[in-house]
Design an enzyme around this catalytic site. Structure first.
Site, PDB file in Angstrom:
ATOM      1  N   HIS A 139       9.062  -5.200   2.953  1.00  0.00           N
ATOM      2  CA  HIS A 139       8.693  -4.695   1.623  1.00  0.00           C
ATOM      3  C   HIS A 139       9.859  -4.944   0.680  1.00  0.00           C
ATOM      4  O   HIS A 139      10.433  -4.022   0.093  1.00  0.00           O
ATOM      5  CB  HIS A 139       8.295  -3.217   1.687  1.00  0.00           C
ATOM      6  CG  HIS A 139       6.952  -3.006   2.317  1.00  0.00           C
ATOM      7  ND1 HIS A 139       5.775  -3.114   1.607  1.00  0.00           N
ATOM      8  CD2 HIS A 139       6.592  -2.756   3.596  1.00  0.00           C
ATOM      9  CE1 HIS A 139       4.751  -2.914   2.424  1.00  0.00           C
ATOM     10  NE2 HIS A 139       5.226  -2.700   3.636  1.00  0.00           N
ATOM     11  N   HIS A 161      -4.724 -11.316   7.389  1.00  0.00           N
ATOM     12  CA  HIS A 161      -3.413 -11.228   6.742  1.00  0.00           C
ATOM     13  C   HIS A 161      -2.627 -12.532   6.753  1.00  0.00           C
ATOM     14  O   HIS A 161      -1.833 -12.786   5.841  1.00  0.00           O
ATOM     15  CB  HIS A 161      -2.561 -10.145   7.431  1.00  0.00           C
ATOM     16  CG  HIS A 161      -2.828  -8.764   6.948  1.00  0.00           C
ATOM     17  ND1 HIS A 161      -3.940  -8.055   7.321  1.00  0.00           N
ATOM     18  CD2 HIS A 161      -2.127  -7.954   6.118  1.00  0.00           C
ATOM     19  CE1 HIS A 161      -3.909  -6.870   6.741  1.00  0.00           C
ATOM     20  NE2 HIS A 161      -2.821  -6.778   6.006  1.00  0.00           N
ATOM     21  N   GLY A 182      -3.389  -3.136   5.468  1.00  0.00           N
ATOM     22  CA  GLY A 182      -3.451  -2.876   6.900  1.00  0.00           C
ATOM     23  C   GLY A 182      -4.645  -3.539   7.529  1.00  0.00           C
ATOM     24  O   GLY A 182      -5.543  -4.055   6.860  1.00  0.00           O
ATOM     25  N   ASP A 228      -4.681 -11.005  12.575  1.00  0.00           N
ATOM     26  CA  ASP A 228      -6.002 -10.370  12.580  1.00  0.00           C
ATOM     27  C   ASP A 228      -7.082 -11.251  11.971  1.00  0.00           C
ATOM     28  O   ASP A 228      -8.227 -10.825  11.819  1.00  0.00           O
ATOM     29  CB  ASP A 228      -5.944  -9.039  11.825  1.00  0.00           C
ATOM     30  CG  ASP A 228      -5.565  -9.200  10.361  1.00  0.00           C
ATOM     31  OD1 ASP A 228      -5.120 -10.296   9.974  1.00  0.00           O
ATOM     32  OD2 ASP A 228      -5.703  -8.219   9.596  1.00  0.00           O
ATOM     33  N   ASP A 267      -0.649  -3.508  12.686  1.00  0.00           N
ATOM     34  CA  ASP A 267      -0.582  -2.847  11.381  1.00  0.00           C
ATOM     35  C   ASP A 267      -1.902  -2.132  11.105  1.00  0.00           C
ATOM     36  O   ASP A 267      -2.376  -2.058   9.976  1.00  0.00           O
ATOM     37  CB  ASP A 267      -0.266  -3.854  10.263  1.00  0.00           C
ATOM     38  CG  ASP A 267       0.214  -3.178   8.981  1.00  0.00           C
ATOM     39  OD1 ASP A 267       0.709  -2.042   9.057  1.00  0.00           O
ATOM     40  OD2 ASP A 267       0.083  -3.780   7.898  1.00  0.00           O
ATOM     41  N   ALA A 306       0.815  -1.217   0.000  1.00  0.00           N
ATOM     42  CA  ALA A 306       0.000   0.000   0.000  1.00  0.00           C
ATOM     43  C   ALA A 306       0.848   1.267   0.000  1.00  0.00           C
ATOM     44  O   ALA A 306       0.376   2.328   0.378  1.00  0.00           O
ATOM     45  CB  ALA A 306      -0.925  -0.006   1.216  1.00  0.00           C
TER      46      ALA A 306
END
Length: 399
Positions: A204, A265, A323, A262, A287, A148
């Site tokens: 990343h 993810h 996120g 969560d 996140d 993102a």
């Protein structure tokens, strides 16, 4: 008559998270610290000014979130004209999920955004979670794993540490920098950052295991949101994921890794693989984004619009996750159920482990004597009952 700060508190009828287990004991607090009661009894011959009956609850160190982009309508990277108010709003919201300390996280942004936002982030917030320093996630990342992050703001380190300082304006207030190791041609940059008190995290990235090991040998100690925005595990080159089982890690050094539990993810099987492979390095992170605590709709993450639908956050118009909207206490419960780890381990993955990663385990993430009195009360299902910062109750579900 004692002042409120000097008031001696005794928490009774509770179980404390100590020495990686649950111990039936009292917790004593004074002047914002957890204290050893023996000198109070024998030297001062004092008694508690107030006894608090915990009803059999678990007392645990407060949760520490080292990667959180915003929440409650606030985006740390986007709302740069209202930085102070935004951080305060999030800090006061986080205590409702048991978070007592956090690292506001900035995604890849234009230089002027860093120069504007970083000096404005407050350290202490009355009635809210404390700020440990900023996590700058980018801009020195790999555009092939941008997630993102806006590609037009991604940079390369062309002039060593000078590039890094020019980009952020100053390293003051920065606690964590996420970068792609394969994009760091001069690894002494990592060493200089670490010597400045900054935790260097790898993420990343299209980096190989060798890239990761090279960065770790120069001081990197953290992996940003394991499995996400990095090469997938491959048996001939496991990439950054392979750092969890590398035999090239210097003796006595722990590589930590953030992981998002969560329910979106990271698959439960992936959570179990990470936990069983390298339990001492596992850190739960949310996140979380600006939509934390809000309903479905269109919000922001940094420069990009995002859409929340059916409990998942995507870059608007795409299927790219960007996120989480799960609070930390929920992440702890999801992780504990997925891995069947002990309740104490799940708690420590969100408290002691991040504190050790940042080198603050004597002050935070512990209930040891002389540590900060930042703690939470939980029931046996790990549901939050109350949150305390510096020995003061800042949230209670009874209110």
């Amino acid at each position: 008559m004692s002042s409120a700060a000097e008031e001696l508190l005794q928490f009774v009828n509770c179980r404390l998270v100590r020495d990686h287990g649950l111990v039936e004991d009292y917790l004593w607090v004074r002047n914002g610290k957890i204290i050893n009661p023996e000198p109070v009894f024998f030297d001062e011959q004092s008694k508690a000014h107030r006894r608090i009956d915990c009803g059999g609850a678990i007392i645990a160190p407060g949760y520490i979130d080292i990667q959180i982009n915003g929440g409650y309508g606030v985006d740390f990277s986007y709302d740069k004209e209202t930085t102070e108010a935004g951080v305060v709003k999030v800090a006061r919201g986080l205590v409702k999920s048991g978070v007592t300390s956090f690292c506001p996280t900035l995604v890849t942004s234009p230089n002027d955004s860093y120069h504007t936002i970083l000096p404005r982030i407050p350290k202490t917030i009355d009635g809210g979670a404390g700020v440990l320093g900023v996590h700058v996630e980018g801009p020195f990342i790999n555009p092939q794993k941008k997630g993102a992050h806006p590609e037009n703001c991604i940079q390369t380190i062309d002039n060593g540490i000078a590039t890094v300082r020019d980009t952020y304006g100053s390293l003051d207030g920065i606690k964590i920098i996420t970068l792609a190791p394969e994009k760091v041609k001069d690894a002494t940059v990592i060493r200089e950052l670490v010597n400045s008190g900054i935790t260097v995290s790898l993420g990343h990235s299209m980096g190989t295991l060798s890239d990761g090991e090279h960065a770790v040998k120069h001081g990197a100690t953290l992996i940003t949101h394991l499995f996400n925005a990095m090469l997938p595990f491959h048996h001939r080159d496991p990439g950054l994921v392979g750092l969890l089982a590398s035999d090239a890690i210097p003796q006595g050094k722990t590589v930590y890794f953030g992981i998002i539990s969560d329910g979106v993810h990271t698959h439960p099987a992936a959570l179990r693989i990470a936990y069983r492979t390298h339990p001492e390095g596992l850190i739960l992170v949310t996140d979380a984004i600006s939509a934390l605590g809000l309903e479905d709709g269109v919000h922001h993450i940094g420069q990009l619009p995002l859409q929340v639908k059916q409990g998942k956050a995507f870059i608007a118009g795409t299927d790219t996750l960007c996120g989480s909207i799960a609070p930390m206490d929920e992440c702890v419960r999801i992780f504990q159920r997925a891995t069947d780890c002990s309740k104490v381990y799940a708690i420590e993955a969100a408290s002691l482990h991040p504190a050790k990663c940042l080198g603050i385990e004597r002050q935070k993430g512990t209930l040891d004597f002389d540590s900060d009195a930042d703690f939470i009360l939980l029931d046996d299902n790990l549901q939050l009952l109350s949150t305390w910062i510096s020995g003061v109750c800042v949230h209670s579900n009874n209110n």
